[in-house]
Design an enzyme around this catalytic site. Structure first.
Site, PDB file in Angstrom:
ATOM      1  CG  ASP A  99     -55.654  -2.015  63.060  1.00 36.79           C
ATOM      2  OD1 ASP A  99     -55.006  -1.043  63.483  1.00 36.79           O
ATOM      3  OD2 ASP A  99     -56.745  -2.377  63.546  1.00 36.79           O
ATOM      4  CG  HIS A 101     -54.307   1.530  65.798  1.00 34.49           C
ATOM      5  ND1 HIS A 101     -55.093   1.448  64.678  1.00 34.49           N
ATOM      6  CD2 HIS A 101     -54.467   2.777  66.291  1.00 34.49           C
ATOM      7  CE1 HIS A 101     -55.708   2.608  64.502  1.00 34.49           C
ATOM      8  NE2 HIS A 101     -55.347   3.437  65.464  1.00 34.49           N
ATOM      9  CB  SER A 155     -58.338  -9.119  59.214  1.00 32.76           C
ATOM     10  OG  SER A 155     -57.277  -9.665  58.554  1.00 32.76           O
TER      11      SER A 155
END
Ligand code: B1M
Length: 218
Positions: A99, A101, A155
């Site tokens: 990820d 972000h 995760s």
């Protein structure tokens, strides 16, 4: 158009110099940093997110808005962080593996620092092992994880499982956040807390460090 609407609008347009200038004007007019953040920058970013979802704008526009948000946050950072507060505890913070972000995570980090916590920011795309190893090495009592994609949320679960495996659950607490996360998901994976936004993340961490666990979800 009031100044906070202008900040939101400039963020949508994504020209970082104009966003920074609008934020400077808002500060000069006496707007509080938190107000500029919530009712200007985050509002503009949410509008971009909606438009992206509806295919009214595309990835380049989102990237420009994200870049402008970073530039504006640099300006707000010193106003959000209070000086000279002794550390209330150490937190390892990061966006989970896969990820990219990091805007929300950065914001949470700024607010935690402002509340007097020492924040070790591992950035984005952080592997579960890296969260746990860093917390052990640094003697941190909390791991904070951010995820913005439904595909990267698992995760977070891996981190909680790793802590369990190493008998560290309870000694190192976990807080999760990000748009797809929720209190229900925190409970499902065995995380100690869920923060809806930056302010609730700070409240959660305060409670976790003073009382050790939640009485009520925030
Ligand atoms: Co992407 N993206 N993005 N994106 N992006 C979302 C998340 C999405 C919802 C857009 C949409 O479709 N409407 C969607 C996810 C869908 C889903 O999984 N359900 C999406 C997608 C699909 C993608 C890509 C897959 C697009 C593609 O390539 N086709 C891709 C994935 C890349 C990857 O990560 N592997 C991608 C890429 C990007 C950019 C790189 C262009 C850019 C990120 C830039 C950056 O962060 N440096 C980007 C952006 C900017 C967004 C939106 C528009 C905005 C996110 C944001 O920064 N919000 C987003 C749509 C949206 O959310 N409206 C979207 C502002 C920020 C302040 O809020 O991060 O939610 P947020 O943080 C909040 C709370 O959630 C909370 O506090 C913060 C402050 O209130 N919080 C915590 C966050 N972390 C916390 C941790 C805590 C506690 C609270 O404790 C530790």
């Amino acid at each position: 158009m009031d100044i906070l609407e202008q900040v939101a609008r400039e963020l949508e347009l994504g020209e970082d110099e104009n966003v920074v200038e609008a934020v400077q004007r808002a500060i000069a007019q006496g707007a509080a940093a938190k107000e500029i953040l919530d009712n200007g920058l985050i509002k503009g970013m949410n509008t971009i997110g909606e438009k992206f979802k509806n295919h009214e704008v595309f990835l380049p526009e989102v990237l420009l808005a994200a870049r402008a948000m970073h530039a504006a946050m640099e300006l707000l950072k010193p106003l959000l962080i209070r000086d000279g507060i002794p550390s209330k505890g150490k937190i390892v913070l990061g966006t989970v593996q896969g990820d990219l972000h990091d805007i929300g995570k950065n914001l949470v980090g700024i607010l935690l620092k402002g509340a007097g916590f020492e924040v070790i920011d591992l950035g984005h795309d952080v592997a579960p092992e890296q969260f746990v190893e860093t917390a052990k090495k640094e003697g941190a009592s909390i791991i904070g994880m951010s995820a913005l994609l439904t595909t990267t949320m698992p995760s977070m679960k891996k981190v909680v499982e790793l802590l369990k495996k190493e008998n560290l659950q309870g000694k190192i607490k976990t807080i999760i956040g990000g748009a797809p996360a929720s209190q229900a998901y925190a409970e499902e994976i065995g995380a100690d807390a869920y923060g809806y936004d930056g302010s609730s993340a700070v409240e959660c961490v305060e409670r976790l460090t003073t009382r050790g666990s939640f009485e009520k979800p925030l």
